[in-house]
Design an enzyme around this catalytic site. Structure first.
Site, PDB file in Angstrom:
ATOM      1  N   ASP A  79     -16.053  -4.564  -4.468  1.00 41.10           N
ATOM      2  CA  ASP A  79     -15.547  -3.727  -3.339  1.00 41.10           C
ATOM      3  C   ASP A  79     -16.873  -3.190  -2.372  1.00 41.10           C
ATOM      4  O   ASP A  79     -17.700  -2.581  -2.651  1.00 41.10           O
ATOM      5  CB  ASP A  79     -14.953  -2.490  -3.614  1.00 41.10           C
ATOM      6  CG  ASP A  79     -14.077  -1.843  -2.718  1.00 41.10           C
ATOM      7  OD1 ASP A  79     -14.196  -2.051  -1.403  1.00 41.10           O
ATOM      8  OD2 ASP A  79     -13.393  -0.603  -3.106  1.00 41.10           O
ATOM      9  N   ASP A 111      -6.436  -0.161   2.507  1.00 38.09           N
ATOM     10  CA  ASP A 111      -5.658   0.265   1.411  1.00 38.09           C
ATOM     11  C   ASP A 111      -4.330   0.649   1.758  1.00 38.09           C
ATOM     12  O   ASP A 111      -3.897   1.185   2.759  1.00 38.09           O
ATOM     13  CB  ASP A 111      -6.656   1.767   0.991  1.00 38.09           C
ATOM     14  CG  ASP A 111      -7.702   1.236   0.329  1.00 38.09           C
ATOM     15  OD1 ASP A 111      -8.183   0.272   0.749  1.00 38.09           O
ATOM     16  OD2 ASP A 111      -8.341   2.380  -0.322  1.00 38.09           O
TER      17      ASP A 111
END
Ligand code: GLA
Length: 681
Positions: A432, A496
């Site tokens: 990430d 997200d």
């Protein structure tokens, strides 16, 4: 609304607010000069308002403080949280809706507190307000943040019978404390009243599997030569059940009681194996292709990830409980296999007032090895346990000095960390970007975006283990165009997800990405928000309606997206379980051709997506994306390359609907779907 009008509106707001605050100027329940009556919305039954994260409050902000917008306190109004909806019944004789809207000032204080405690601000607090009359948007605000000037909704509602006050999230729904300050209605006839929203009650379509064995899961599996092989043959049907596999290549064997195939294969090659599952009710057989070569993840990974439920409240007990529940609930029998730990398992270089005990410094031992924080005791033992159940294990870290939550990441330790993950036995790595922003300039070029991912790819290539490489950088630089080139098995194409329709509807924006998905390389619009979610210790039901959840699952299957559940598996209700155990729906996702669906129709709240399947059929999703009305949607078979008569099977109901000529029409509820399989007659 243009910016100019908004500015004028915001200047006026102060004047209007002062006027409205005078009791005599607009007495609630009293007559106005024109003979109209006025009612404050806080005088209605506010408990009927639907809000994603907690009850809407009368005359208070979402957190129970005075309603405050841009420094101004308001004595009347509603404090809510996106996504929210308040439905009012009018008799057609109301004249005017009025409110001053914005994000409550308490959000600024919440963000400051977080900055002090954890060193970064939580994004969010970004909303849009809408006033909808009888299904038509009559007014909407600008995109509003905590520092935005309030907007004024001064809306003509003459003739309207049903008024909906909607607050939707924009980026995500963190800190979306939204106020309808001074909200009131001027009316002539019957007094307006609040209406219970139509909640689509969960309804189950998936039939229960029968007692006879039926083999599930992918029909193809890739492994690199010499690396450890773990594949569990899965099947529905009554237990006890025994498993066998005919034609396994040298080096592999199957455990007949568990169905686990283990070992390793030295030489590259394609092997066709016959899988067998047997119980006292019958026997099932299915061909299975093992491809020993350079590519893994030949079908999209299916499993669980800790983030959408627990976020940083994850610990090893929650992970092992989820693994156990994947078996106990029977999910494993439908092909679900990964148990992935997301952020917050490591330690920090610098303590930042995080309430978790024992999180650092130091974050690494004197040899540079990662150290677990206090919530994880023995990673190897945890992974061994997951493997012992026939499941696979995943881990998370990032290329920068820190992860998104400020924990230590792999910057300058890439190979060492890759080796560590392999030693622990991990089968999946989510890598990430987040903290890597501190390494590159604000607008990194393509080269800089690729660099950290190539570095970790090289590291993973040096460890003797197949580790699915999941690239997470939210779609920057059109990652789908180069995700495969840097060795990714999947790549996040979006920011997200949250459990709201606007957030999940990102799935409908994936159409241009279809050409980039293929076996071993998948577009990933983010993890699932079915069942309970919460991003923290407290969980709640997903904010998606039942129909939206059917759409979520159907769309992710059509898109060949990785299916990573974000709900605690030990707390699954019957409805959620039914969504996750429909083998005919899952087959759409796991189809060996690996062709992502294309959008073939998009018009006025109607979308049709079609996915070619390996057996020559086409899986088709007919989606109603309209916010207010059900839709009749027609699929013309010519649009999927079929002519004349076709057989149509409803995949959620697992029922043949019959033979149709030229076209097929279905009625679809709001935000719902009908998922069918069309086969040439
Ligand atoms: C980012 C990712 C999320 C999750 C968090 C963890 O926001 O996009 O999926 O992994 O980081 O901090």
């Amino acid at each position: 609304m243009t910016r100019k009008i908004l500015l004028i509106a915001s200047v006026l707001s102060t004047i209007v607010v002062i006027a409205s605050c005078q009791p005599a100027a607009s007495p609630a329940g009293g007559n106005t000069a024109a003979g109209l009556k006025t009612i404050w919305l806080d005088q209605l039954d506010v408990s009927k308002a639907l809000s994603g994260t907690g009850p809407t409050k009368a005359n208070k902000s979402f957190d129970g403080n005075s309603i405050t917008l841009a420094g101004e306190k308001y004595e009347h109004g509603l404090g809510t949280h996106s996504p929210s909806q308040f439905i009012l019944a009018l008799d057609g004789n109301a004249k005017r809706f009025y409110a001053v809207v914005g994000v409550d000032e308490e959000v600024r204080i919440l963000q400051q507190q977080r900055q002090q405690q954890q060193g970064f601000r939580r994004r969010g607090g970004t909303v849009e307000f809408k006033v909808v009359g009888d299904g038509k948007v009559l007014w909407h605000s600008s995109v509003m943040r905590v520092r935005s000037d309030p907007n004024i909704a001064d809306v003509n509602i003459v003739g309207v019978k049903q008024l909906r006050l909607i607050v939707s999230e924009v980026e995500n729904n963190y800190n979306d404390h939204a106020d309808w300050a001074m909200a009131k209605i001027e009316y002539a006839g019957k007094k307006p009243y609040a209406v219970e929203p139509v909640v689509v009650k969960p309804y189950i379509l998936t039939p229960k599997p029968g007692p006879k064995p039926r083999i599930t899961g992918p029909a193809i599996f890739g492994v690199r030569p010499g690396n450890p092989f773990l594949f569990t043959v899965t099947a529905t049907g009554s237990r006890p059940m025994s498993f066998a596999a005919k034609g396994l290549p040298d080096g592999l064997s199957i455990d007949s009681a568990t169905g686990q195939i283990t070992g390793s294969v030295k030489n590259k090659g394609n092997y066709t194996v016959v899988l067998i599952a047997k119980n006292d009710r019958g026997i099932a057989q299915r061909n299975f292709r093992i491809v020993v070569g350079g590519t893994i993840a030949l079908t999209p990974p299916m499993g669980w990830n800790s983030w959408n439920c627990w976020a940083c409240a994850v610990d090893d007990l929650k992970v092992s409980e989820s693994a156990k529940a994947m078996v106990d609930t029977g999910l494993i029998n439908h092909g679900w296999s990964y148990i992935n730990i997301d952020d917050c398992w490591m330690r920090m270089e610098q303590q930042r007032g995080d309430p978790d005990p024992n999180i650092g410094p130091p974050a690494r031992d004197p040899n540079g090895n990662l150290i677990l924080n206090a919530k994880f005791i023995d990673m190897k033992a945890l992974v061994d346990y997951i493997h012992s159940l026939g499941l696979k294990a995943g881990i998370y870290i990032g290329p920068g000095p820190t992860t998104c939550q400020g924990y230590v990441a792999s910057w300058q330790h890439e190979l060492q960390d890759a080796k560590q993950f392999a030693e622990w036995g991990f089968d999946y790595l989510k890598y990430d970007w987040c903290g890597y922003s501190s390494i590159v300039k604000e607008e990194p070029n393509l080269e800089e975006m690729k660099r950290p991912y190539i570095l970790m790819r090289k590291a993973l290539d040096q460890v003797p283990r197949d580790i699915v490489y999941s690239i997470c950088q939210y779609g920057m630089g059109d990652v789908w165009k180069w995700g495969e080139e840097v060795g990714g098995n999947c790549w996040r194409t979006t920011g997200d997800i949250t459990d709201t329709w606007p957030s999940m509807a990102r799935g409908f924006q994936q159409a241009p990405l279809a050409p980039y998905a293929k076996p071993g390389h998948w577009n990933d619009p983010d993890m699932m928000v079915l069942g309970k979610v919460g991003w923290g210790p407290d969980l709640r039901d997903s904010g998606l309606t039942a129909d939206e959840q059917y759409t979520h699952m159907s769309l992710w299957c059509l898109l060949c997206s990785p299916l990573l559940l974000g709900c605690p598996l030990d707390k699954l209700d019957e409805f959620t379980l039914s969504l996750l155990t429909n083998d005919e729906v899952l087959e759409v996702n796991q189809d060996a051709l690996g062709q992502q669906a294309s959008r073939i129709v998009q018009e006025d709240g109607r979308e049709i997506w079609a996915k070619q399947m390996e057996d020559g059929s086409t899986a088709v999703g007919l989606f109603n994306t309209d916010d207010y009305s059900k839709q009749r949607i027609t699929l013309n078979f010519a649009d999927i390359g079929f002519e004349g008569k076709c057989l149509v099977r409803d995949l959620w109901r697992q029922k043949n609907l019959g033979a149709f000529t030229g076209k097929f029409t279905a009625e679809i509820p709001v935000h719902g779907v009908v998922l069918i399989k069309v086969t040439k007659f």
